[in-house]
Design a protein around this motif. Structure first.
Motif, PDB file in Angstrom:
ATOM      1  N   UNK A 139       0.856  -1.192   0.000  1.00 25.54           N
ATOM      2  CA  UNK A 139       0.000   0.000   0.000  1.00 25.54           C
ATOM      3  C   UNK A 139       0.887   1.236   0.000  1.00 25.54           C
ATOM      4  N   UNK A 140       0.503   2.238  -0.791  1.00 27.38           N
ATOM      5  CA  UNK A 140       1.235   3.509  -0.798  1.00 27.38           C
ATOM      6  C   UNK A 140       0.258   4.637  -1.058  1.00 27.38           C
ATOM      7  N   UNK A 141       0.387   5.698  -0.267  1.00 25.58           N
ATOM      8  CA  UNK A 141      -0.486   6.852  -0.429  1.00 25.58           C
ATOM      9  C   UNK A 141       0.322   8.112  -0.141  1.00 25.58           C
ATOM     10  N   UNK A 142      -0.135   9.229  -0.665  1.00 27.20           N
ATOM     11  CA  UNK A 142       0.529  10.506  -0.441  1.00 27.20           C
ATOM     12  C   UNK A 142      -0.207  11.284   0.630  1.00 27.20           C
ATOM     13  N   UNK A 143       0.544  11.868   1.552  1.00 26.24           N
ATOM     14  CA  UNK A 143      -0.041  12.659   2.629  1.00 26.24           C
ATOM     15  C   UNK A 143       0.665  14.016   2.693  1.00 26.24           C
ATOM     16  N   UNK A 144      -0.002  14.980   3.309  1.00 21.95           N
ATOM     17  CA  UNK A 144       0.575  16.318   3.415  1.00 21.95           C
ATOM     18  C   UNK A 144      -0.151  17.084   4.518  1.00 21.95           C
ATOM     19  N   UNK A 145       0.418  18.218   4.890  1.00 20.31           N
ATOM     20  CA  UNK A 145      -0.229  19.119   5.838  1.00 20.31           C
ATOM     21  C   UNK A 145      -0.604  20.405   5.112  1.00 20.31           C
ATOM     22  N   UNK A 159      -0.254  28.985   3.759  1.00 17.52           N
ATOM     23  CA  UNK A 159       0.320  29.133   2.420  1.00 17.52           C
ATOM     24  C   UNK A 159      -0.113  28.008   1.478  1.00 17.52           C
ATOM     25  N   UNK A 160      -0.841  27.026   2.022  1.00  9.64           N
ATOM     26  CA  UNK A 160      -1.269  25.919   1.178  1.00  9.64           C
ATOM     27  C   UNK A 160      -0.673  24.607   1.644  1.00  9.64           C
ATOM     28  N   UNK A 161      -0.760  23.563   0.807  1.00  4.92           N
ATOM     29  CA  UNK A 161      -0.234  22.246   1.205  1.00  4.92           C
ATOM     30  C   UNK A 161       1.286  22.226   1.258  1.00  4.92           C
ATOM     31  N   UNK A 162       1.826  21.456   2.201  1.00  8.35           N
ATOM     32  CA  UNK A 162       3.276  21.322   2.338  1.00  8.35           C
ATOM     33  C   UNK A 162       3.587  20.001   3.043  1.00  8.35           C
ATOM     34  N   UNK A 163       4.881  19.724   3.180  1.00  8.61           N
ATOM     35  CA  UNK A 163       5.358  18.511   3.864  1.00  8.61           C
ATOM     36  C   UNK A 163       4.765  17.244   3.244  1.00  8.61           C
ATOM     37  N   UNK A 164       4.893  17.131   1.929  1.00 10.57           N
ATOM     38  CA  UNK A 164       4.388  15.947   1.234  1.00 10.57           C
ATOM     39  C   UNK A 164       5.264  14.742   1.553  1.00 10.57           C
ATOM     40  N   UNK A 165       4.615  13.598   1.809  1.00  7.76           N
ATOM     41  CA  UNK A 165       5.351  12.359   2.021  1.00  7.76           C
ATOM     42  C   UNK A 165       4.502  11.172   1.601  1.00  7.76           C
ATOM     43  N   UNK A 166       5.197  10.081   1.271  1.00  6.30           N
ATOM     44  CA  UNK A 166       4.515   8.834   0.939  1.00  6.30           C
ATOM     45  C   UNK A 166       4.432   7.966   2.189  1.00  6.30           C
TER      46      UNK A 166
END
Length: 406
Positions: free
Chosen positions: A125-131, A135-142
């Motif tokens: 399983x793999x998904x993308x998450x962020x905060x 200023x908008x979305x940031x700190x993207x990680x899988x």
């Protein structure tokens, strides 16, 4: 006691509402018609493993409770029973199976088929998450999780998405696992100056070290000054299937803006496949086949299936990628006329091609055909129809969104 009366009244109202809701649901479910797979010729055992998922709509009624249904050779069942199911709909058949077989692993994971990979050894399983901040979305990680089916261990970790500062959104479209390397094919929305571009990316992750090995852009979708629009889509393979090649369909449209409309004046497509192991990209030229007339509808392993509809006949052309060979056309007679732009659902399992109409209504039943891919023989022909047509007197529509062969 007086200060609690509002809370007691609210609680009583909620209990009464839920009771009324279920009573209404049970009562209304009795009025939904039953659909069956009606044989016309051949052996109905050919569709004993076929599962159709869809939604029943009656425009004359405002009651949509329990309108999601499943159709098999046993008949139909309206399977959205809980309040939660009615709010979010039913999960795909593959996700339901994962939840039944791997309940603990599936806890807390999104029920989106494209986020999973499965073979005989692993479920990944793999998904993308962020905060999101001001200023908008940031700190993207899988978020990664891989279940070893043999011993039940789970390898879970997170990997930072590179160049996340320019991202507005990222969506995982496919997950592949090859020799302990996890490959994520994604659709990225990238900020560039004052505009946004859609891009296809591929990320390679080493499961042993839990590190990102490589990352590259596969394709970009953009609009040029000459009113030429280009976009790329990932061609669907069997959900969760293992494939060392991914197939991309690139489309280029030239449009002309007129006073009150926009008109397309040119349309070009090309098929590109990318080899995960070698990282090589190659354009696929199918001999004697026009992409303007034939639609790439299905990829099964290394075989591409192209379709076109001529009046009430579906023509399916298989093309074997590795051998650069077009197999003979399969001509399938449809009992019902197809609306313009609609193409039947296709599925291939154990050398058999399953063809199912995407929708039926009060004026037209839906077709189901099973064809032997080797001989071209029609093994079964039938229709999706009302079990008792007289019970449904008004107009209705049945839209299928998934076919699955167990």
């Amino acid at each position: 006691m007086r200060k609690y009366w509002k809370s007691i009244a609210i609680a009583a109202s909620i209990v009464l509402s839920i009771g009324t809701f279920y009573a209404t649901s049970a009562k209304s479910a009795e009025h939904y018609p039953e659909f069956v797979i009606q044989p016309l010729s051949g052996d109905i055992q050919e569709v004993k493993h076929l599962v159709l998922e869809g939604m029943y709509i009656n425009p004359s009624s405002m009651n949509y409770i329990n309108s999601n249904l499943k159709i098999t050779v046993q008949g139909s069942s309206y399977n959205s029973r809980s309040i939660l199911d009615q709010l979010i709909g039913n999960y795909p058949t593959v996700i339901k199976k994962f939840q039944e077989d791997y309940h603990t692993f599936m806890r807390g994971k999104d029920p989106v088929v494209s986020l999973y990979f499965e073979d005989s050894e692993f479920l990944a399983y793999a998904n993308a998450d962020y905060t999101i901040d001001t200023m908008g979305p940031e700190d993207f990680e899988f978020e990664i999780a891989v279940l070893n089916k043999d011993d039940g261990t789970v390898n879970s970790f997170a990997v930072e998405v590179p160049d996340g500062g320019g991202l507005d959104h990222i969506f995982v479209e496919d997950v592949q696992l090859v020799e302990n390397k996890l490959y994520l094919i994604t659709q990225n929305m990238v900020r560039k100056n004052d505009s946004f571009n859609e891009e296809k990316h591929i990320y390679e992750i080493d499961l042993d070290t839990q590190n990102l090995i490589s990352h590259e852009t596969l394709a970009e979708s953009a609009q040029s000054k000459e009113n030429i629009h280009t976009y790329t889509r990932l061609v669907e393979n069997s959900p969760t299937a293992a494939n060392e090649q991914i197939i991309l369909l690139k489309t280029e449209e030239t449009v002309t803006e007129e006073i009150e409309s926009i008109r397309m004046t040119d349309f070009k497509q090309e098929i590109v496949f990318y080899d995960l192991a070698t990282k090589e990209t190659e354009t696929v030229n199918v001999p004697g086949l026009s992409l303007e007339e034939n639609q790439l509808s299905l990829v099964e392993g290394s075989t591409l299936y192209f379709t076109r509809v001529e009046e009430q006949e579906l023509i399916v052309t298989p093309y074997r990628l590795g051998e650069n060979q077009v197999d003979r056309e399969l001509r399938i007679q449809l009992q019902s006329a197809m609306e313009k732009g609609l193409v039947p659902f296709l599925s291939v399992k154990e050398g058999k091609l399953y063809v199912v109409s995407p929708q039926i209504n009060s004026k037209s039943n839906g077709d189901i055909t099973v064809v032997d891919m080797q001989t071209g023989e029609t093994l079964f022909k039938g229709q999706i129809a009302l079990k008792t047509p007289s019970e449904e007197k008004g107009d209705f529509e049945l839209h299928l969104h998934e076919i699955h062969v167990k």
